[in-house]
Design a protein around this motif. Structure first.
Motif: not given
Length: 227
Positions: A37-63
């Protein structure tokens, strides 16, 4: 569907619905049967996606607007699919994912007011043919879910993410949108009442997943000796 030897199950619902806990409990039950079994999540789950996760959930992309945010979610999802999910499914793994394409349909599409053809086009590119075999939607009144989420974020090292900060009406609209998806896609989606006890929910989730398992460890038999 995923069209691979493994099984792809996604968990959806509003804030505080208990998805993470139920993913963990299902993973434990399936591993006890000898399944990988593999447990994973979004946004995230891979190295590239985890980098984007911080941008999205922090609100940095909102502007940059909801359209740019949707594109970032799609980019993260595609990396997650190609680097993690598709290889795991090809290897016969049961993949349990906390959020996937339905969250984009609801969060960016319905409450983000992005047009459906745009969301659908992003989805096709992002998932690239990898569609969940089953999606379990945890249904909970928005007021209860938000209260749970805020308690979870009350610790000294925790802060509400940009989605948890939104108005109750927005969260209730998302609840209705998830239920609408389940109604339109009954073969893929199952709705679970998330107001039940943790144990009752876990039993229901296992009952949903059990008939779909690629290999049931209890059904394995040692080969007959060659005479």
């Amino acid at each position: 569907m995923s069209a691979a030897p493994g099984l792809f199950v996604t968990f959806e619902g509003g804030e505080g619905a208990g998805k993470s806990t139920q993913i963990r409990l299902l993973a434990e039950a399936l591993r006890a049967r000898g399944l990988t079994v593999l447990m994973t999540r979004e946004p995230g789950g891979s190295k590239g996606a985890e980098a984007v996760r911080h941008v999205l959930l922090s609100g940095a992309a909102e502007p940059y607007g909801i359209r740019m945010e949707a594109i970032l979610f799609a980019a993260a999802r595609n990396d997650h699919v190609e680097q993690v999910i598709r290889p795991a499914l090809s290897a016969g793994t049961v993949v349990l994912c906390d959020r996937f394409m339905d969250s984009s349909r609801v969060y960016q599409g319905i409450t983000g007011n992005l047009e459906q053809p745009f969301i659908a086009a992003l989805e096709r590119v992002a998932v690239n043919g990898v569609v969940p075999d089953c999606t379990i939607i945890f249904d909970l009144p928005a007021a209860i879910g938000l209260e749970r989420a805020r308690k979870r974020s009350a610790g000294p090292d925790e802060q509400p993410d940009r989605f948890e900060k939104e108005e109750l009406e927005t969260h209730e609209k998302r609840r209705e949108a998830f239920l609408d998806i389940a109604e339109r896609e009954p073969l893929r989606c199952r709705v679970v009442d998330a107001t039940q006890t943790q144990e009752a929910i876990a039993d229901q989730v296992l009952a949903i997943a059990e008939p779909l398992l690629p290999i049931n460890a209890h059904d394995r038999h040692d080969p007959e000796p060659i005479s």
